[in-house]
Design a protein around this motif. Structure first.
Motif, PDB file in Angstrom:
ATOM      1  N   PRO A 121       6.413   8.308   6.207  1.00 24.92           N
ATOM      2  CA  PRO A 121       5.954   9.224   5.151  1.00 24.92           C
ATOM      3  C   PRO A 121       5.642   8.512   3.833  1.00 24.92           C
ATOM      4  N   MET A 122       6.350   7.407   3.566  1.00 28.56           N
ATOM      5  CA  MET A 122       6.089   6.707   2.293  1.00 28.56           C
ATOM      6  C   MET A 122       4.696   6.098   2.274  1.00 28.56           C
ATOM      7  N   LEU A 123       4.278   5.541   3.427  1.00 26.97           N
ATOM      8  CA  LEU A 123       3.036   4.776   3.435  1.00 26.97           C
ATOM      9  C   LEU A 123       1.797   5.650   3.607  1.00 26.97           C
ATOM     10  N   ARG A 124       1.955   6.802   4.243  1.00 25.67           N
ATOM     11  CA  ARG A 124       0.790   7.660   4.477  1.00 25.67           C
ATOM     12  C   ARG A 124       0.138   8.054   3.169  1.00 25.67           C
ATOM     13  N   GLY A 125      -1.173   7.865   3.122  1.00 24.57           N
ATOM     14  CA  GLY A 125      -1.917   8.281   1.936  1.00 24.57           C
ATOM     15  C   GLY A 125      -1.937   7.246   0.827  1.00 24.57           C
ATOM     16  N   GLU A 126      -1.239   6.127   1.014  1.00 25.98           N
ATOM     17  CA  GLU A 126      -1.247   5.105  -0.036  1.00 25.98           C
ATOM     18  C   GLU A 126      -2.355   4.082   0.231  1.00 25.98           C
ATOM     19  N   GLN A 127      -2.464   3.114  -0.682  1.00 24.38           N
ATOM     20  CA  GLN A 127      -3.536   2.126  -0.598  1.00 24.38           C
ATOM     21  C   GLN A 127      -3.036   0.828   0.058  1.00 24.38           C
ATOM     22  N   ILE A 128      -3.970   0.016   0.554  1.00 19.83           N
ATOM     23  CA  ILE A 128      -3.596  -1.256   1.173  1.00 19.83           C
ATOM     24  C   ILE A 128      -2.745  -2.088   0.205  1.00 19.83           C
ATOM     25  N   ALA A 129      -3.182  -2.120  -1.062  1.00 16.80           N
ATOM     26  CA  ALA A 129      -2.500  -2.977  -2.028  1.00 16.80           C
ATOM     27  C   ALA A 129      -1.059  -2.562  -2.267  1.00 16.80           C
ATOM     28  N   ASP A 130      -0.715  -1.344  -1.918  1.00 15.54           N
ATOM     29  CA  ASP A 130       0.657  -0.889  -2.150  1.00 15.54           C
ATOM     30  C   ASP A 130       1.576  -1.187  -0.969  1.00 15.54           C
ATOM     31  N   ILE A 131       1.008  -1.683   0.125  1.00 15.50           N
ATOM     32  CA  ILE A 131       1.842  -1.916   1.303  1.00 15.50           C
ATOM     33  C   ILE A 131       3.032  -2.832   1.000  1.00 15.50           C
ATOM     34  N   PRO A 132       2.808  -4.023   0.393  1.00 13.24           N
ATOM     35  CA  PRO A 132       3.976  -4.900   0.210  1.00 13.24           C
ATOM     36  C   PRO A 132       5.105  -4.256  -0.571  1.00 13.24           C
ATOM     37  N   ILE A 133       4.797  -3.601  -1.666  1.00 13.90           N
ATOM     38  CA  ILE A 133       5.886  -3.065  -2.481  1.00 13.90           C
ATOM     39  C   ILE A 133       6.543  -1.871  -1.795  1.00 13.90           C
ATOM     40  N   ILE A 134       5.773  -1.061  -1.081  1.00 17.13           N
ATOM     41  CA  ILE A 134       6.401   0.091  -0.414  1.00 17.13           C
ATOM     42  C   ILE A 134       7.293  -0.401   0.726  1.00 17.13           C
ATOM     43  N   VAL A 135       6.785  -1.354   1.490  1.00 14.81           N
ATOM     44  CA  VAL A 135       7.597  -1.888   2.590  1.00 14.81           C
ATOM     45  C   VAL A 135       8.882  -2.491   2.021  1.00 14.81           C
TER      46      VAL A 135
END
Ligand code: SF4
Ligand code: SF4
Lengths: 410, 134
Positions: free
Chosen positions: A354-368
């Motif tokens: 749920p955190m990653l859905r709808g976010e941008q590629i660039a946000d992957i590292p910080i969300i993960v």
């Protein structure tokens, strides 16, 4: 590519199993629509080492030192949980002073782990100067841990029945100095992280996990608390010395007045917990009762007690990332009949989706990174199909590389 | 500057000495053991390490004379790093496998095992002479 088929989305981006953007080995498959993540799936199981298998061939005195190595950061949580499980089965009563020593080490572990995470988070945002600053100040807690236990990372301080080293009065001063440093630093760290415009831009309302999702996915630790879920084993199920201490869950609204469940709130919770841990350690030092630090100083006797024990128990502790859970079953034999580890990250990984859905590629590292994942603790199984796996030395790898070049040239 | 709180901190940092101790040398040598040999022969310069804390757990030391060959250390070693040699009734420790837990030193009834301060053991050869204690 799109012109021929007339179809643009979705396309697939694989990231992993080892990738520089991820600090831990895990395989992600992103379904993308432009820059936006439409859906995501992941496959853990890349760093399984078979520690439980090894444990089932060893006695509990040996296993506590294996448990130290389940995680590279939580050097005490796993041992602590395992020892508590065995102590319940063998009906060993841990002396009160040992409980306090364990608690102090566990809280120092939380301090260093949260500071480590804060540095990683800054790095994932491209804020490397803040990474260096955070990791520099983290060193002081590592030094204290090293002084108390004899090692920076694999503490080896817990043994079934208590701890292996006491905290002597000469060590109070360095602990006190360290706590004073962190208490003095805390407001500065809070300001450096939370008042910074770029951090707020990158973390506010990014990677949101709603309270409902957090509850439904059984999220634990700071990840759950940042979404407003009031869980903390130290409060809900006080073990060891926590029963004597008054630990209250830290929730982001205590700082910002609201809970949004985003990456920013996860920073808030972890930084505030550093301050909380300092308070707990100080209280422990003041209230620590005198006495023995182990129920059975003679290891041969301890082994005999464990060998007679039979039954099953679970040990739970609040690790820096959340609840760490060990199940042990012993059947009056040298080695346990079964042993199962559930690390805190295991409960948290699903919240990535749920955190990653709808976010941008660039946000992957910080969300993960925001859930502070620890895959080496989590991976309890690996699937290998038919291939032979051996240790490859530097020479082997070199030879394989030369062979590959020859094949290409041929 | 409230939205950029790191700037004053960075400026302060400019005036400070680097926190990193460049041990053992500015660039990490491929083999520490070889590097130490060249330091001993005066060919290289060693930046001293940060001091180890009291009761640090480093490379193991074995007093063969007091040992009675009871094998208790073998029984508690988590990583199977100790071997009991049947001919001599003495032990051999494979330091490359040792995880520096110090459980054997706690266990030995004769006090013949001890953890030293030595930690410079990194090498590519796991069977190096330096890594076998007997
Ligand atoms: S220190 Fe621990 S791992 Fe090393 S030989 Fe002794 S018991 Fe084995
Ligand atoms: S425990 Fe001590 S005396 Fe017994 S075999 Fe090991 S080193 Fe020798």
């Amino acid at each position: 590519m799109s012109e021929g088929t007339g179809r643009k989305a979705p396309y697939i981006i694989p990231i992993g199993p080892t990738h520089p953007a991820l600090k831990e080995p895990v395989m992600f498959t992103f379904e993308m629509e432009g820059e936006m993540i439409r859906d995501v799936d992941f496959a853990p199981g890349q760093t399984h080492r078979g520690i439980e298998w090894m444990g089932m061939r060893r006695n509990p005195v040996q296993i506590v030192h294996l448990t130290d190595r389940i995680c590279g950061i939580c050097g005490v949580s796993h041992t602590f949980a395992f020892a508590r499980a065995v102590e319940q089965i063998a009906e060993i009563e841990v002396p009160e002073r040992a409980d306090y020593v364990r608690t102090i080490i566990a809280e120092f572990e939380r301090i260093q782990s949260h500071l480590l995470w804060a540095g990683v988070a800054a790095h994932e945002l491209g804020f490397d100067s803040l990474l260096h600053l955070t990791w520099r100040v983290r060193e002081q807690s590592m030094d204290v841990i090293e002084n108390l236990t004899g090692n920076r990372v694999n503490y080896g301080i817990v043994q079934v029945g208590g701890v292996r080293r006491d905290i002597v009065p000469e060590q109070h001063q360095i602990i006190e100095d360290c706590l004073a440093t962190y208490e003095g630093l805390l407001s500065k760290l809070l300001s450096l992280f939370l008042d910074d415009r770029s951090i707020a831009l990158r973390c506010r309302d990014v990677g949101v996990l709603s309270q409902k999702d957090a509850l439904e996915l059984c999220t634990v630790g700071p990840t759950a608390r940042a979404s407003g879920v009031n869980v903390d084993l130290r409060q809900d199920y006080p073990y060891s010395a926590y029963g004597d201490l008054d630990v209250r869950t830290i929730l982001p609204d205590q700082y910002a007045g609201e809970t949004r469940g985003d990456v920013y709130d996860r920073i808030v919770v972890r930084l505030l917990e550093v301050g909380q841990s300092c308070g707990i350690i100080r209280q422990c030092l003041d209230e620590m009762p005198a006495g023995e630090v182990t129920a059975e100083p003679k290891i041969a006797k301890l082994l005999a007690i464990c060998k007679k024990a039979s039954g099953e128990a679970i040990g739970r502790v609040e690790a820096p990332r959340g609840e760490c859970f060990h199940y042990v079953r012993m059947e009056a034999q040298e080695a346990p009949h079964s042993w199962k580890v559930k690390a805190s990250s295991y409960s948290n990984l699903m919240s990535w989706i749920p955190m990653l859905r709808g976010e941008q590629i660039a946000d992957i590292p910080i969300i993960v990174a925001s859930i502070d994942p620890c895959l080496s603790c989590t991976d309890r199984v690996a699937v290998i199909r038919g291939e032979r796996r051996d240790i490859l030395s530097k020479e082997d790898l070199h030879r394989l590389s030369v062979e590959a070049t020859r094949r290409l040239q041929a | 500057m409230s939205s950029l709180p790191m700037i004053p901190e960075l400026l302060r940092q400019l005036m400070r000495k680097p926190a990193t101790n460049l041990f053992p040398a500015k660039y990490l040598p491929p083999s520490v053991t070889e590097f130490l040999q060249s330091v001993a022969s005066g060919k290289a310069h060693l930046t001293p390490p940060v001091e180890t804390p009291p009761r640090f757990r480093g490379k193991i030391e074995y007093q063969k004379d007091g040992c009675i060959g009871c094998g208790l250390c073998v029984k508690v070693c988590p990583s199977h790093a100790i071997e009991l040699l049947p001919e001599t009734k003495r032990i051999r420790i494979w330091v490359d496998q040792c995880i520096f837990c110090s459980q054997c030193t706690d266990m030995c009834p004769k006090g013949g095992l001890r953890m030293t301060d030595e930690f410079l053991l990194a090498t590519e050869d796991r069977y190096e002479e330096n890594l076998i204690v007997e």
